[in-house]
Design a protein around this motif. Structure first.
Motif, mmCIF file in Angstrom:
data_model
loop_
_atom_site.group_PDB
_atom_site.id
_atom_site.type_symbol
_atom_site.label_atom_id
_atom_site.label_comp_id
_atom_site.label_asym_id
_atom_site.label_seq_id
_atom_site.Cartn_x
_atom_site.Cartn_y
_atom_site.Cartn_z
ATOM 1 N N UNK A 179 66.886 13.346 43.168
ATOM 2 C CA UNK A 179 67.715 14.307 42.028
ATOM 3 C C UNK A 179 67.151 14.268 41.049
ATOM 4 N N UNK A 180 67.304 15.627 40.550
ATOM 5 C CA UNK A 180 66.798 16.026 39.015
ATOM 6 C C UNK A 180 67.809 16.674 38.383
ATOM 7 N N UNK A 181 67.832 16.575 37.191
ATOM 8 C CA UNK A 181 68.724 17.195 36.331
ATOM 9 C C UNK A 181 68.014 18.498 35.658
ATOM 10 N N UNK A 182 68.464 19.810 35.795
ATOM 11 C CA UNK A 182 68.022 20.978 35.393
ATOM 12 C C UNK A 182 68.229 21.549 34.008
ATOM 13 N N UNK B 250 69.451 19.361 40.943
ATOM 14 C CA UNK B 250 68.587 19.704 41.888
ATOM 15 C C UNK B 250 68.470 18.169 42.833
ATOM 16 N N UNK B 251 68.864 18.543 44.147
ATOM 17 C CA UNK B 251 68.657 17.463 45.243
ATOM 18 C C UNK B 251 67.932 18.006 46.312
ATOM 19 N N UNK B 252 66.745 17.180 46.621
ATOM 20 C CA UNK B 252 65.578 17.861 47.474
ATOM 21 C C UNK B 252 65.339 19.257 47.067
ATOM 22 N N UNK C 241 68.171 29.254 37.172
ATOM 23 C CA UNK C 241 67.466 29.138 38.436
ATOM 24 C C UNK C 241 65.934 29.079 38.304
ATOM 25 N N UNK C 242 65.423 29.873 37.125
ATOM 26 C CA UNK C 242 64.062 29.837 36.777
ATOM 27 C C UNK C 242 63.590 28.387 36.519
ATOM 28 N N UNK C 243 64.283 27.770 35.831
ATOM 29 C CA UNK C 243 64.299 26.504 35.359
ATOM 30 C C UNK C 243 64.179 25.419 36.388
#
Length: 127
Positions: free
Chosen positions: A4-7, A24-26, A64-66
């Motif tokens: 998991x990542x924070x955007x 973002x997860x996977x 989305x770009x990030x």
């Protein structure tokens, strides 16, 4: 906990509550709702419904770009409208930002949105 990542994007409005711009997860990105705030000033964009809708999609695009994607990677889009008579206008604005194949979409009438916005959108993106 899965991968998991924070955007976060400086080109989109800062989160104004207890949430992230996206998670973002996977290869799936869950995009938080964007209202028509101008990122640099954190004030509502000037203009009519179409101007607000344009700003919403600009903000979503920045997030989305990030996350290494684009609006074209959105597979599910939810649009919230305080007045469903703007439905034709949201289609016109979407046509400027999306091309076929279009994402699955819901357009939902709501009583009100944060900061008096006329439109908000969130979505799920797969990259």
């Amino acid at each position: 906990m899965p991968n998991r990542a924070i955007i976060h994007s400086e080109n989109a409005p800062k989160a104004i509550g207890t949430y992230s711009q996206a998670v973002k997860v996977s290869n799936t990105v869950y995009l938080s709702g964007q209202i028509p705030l101008v990122p640099e000033t954190m004030t509502m964009v000037e203009g009519d419904f179409a101007a607000q809708a344009e700003q919403v999609f600009k903000n979503l695009s920045a997030v989305c770009t990030a996350a290494d994607g684009s609006l074209q990677h959105i597979v599910k889009l939810n649009i919230y409208l305080t007045d469903l008579s703007h439905f034709p206008s949201i289609n016109d604005v979407m046509a400027k930002y999306f091309r076929e194949p279009y994402p699955a979409r819901a357009a939902i009438g709501v009583k009100e949105l944060p900061k008096g916005a006329l439109v908000e959108a969130d979505g799920i993106m797969v990259v």
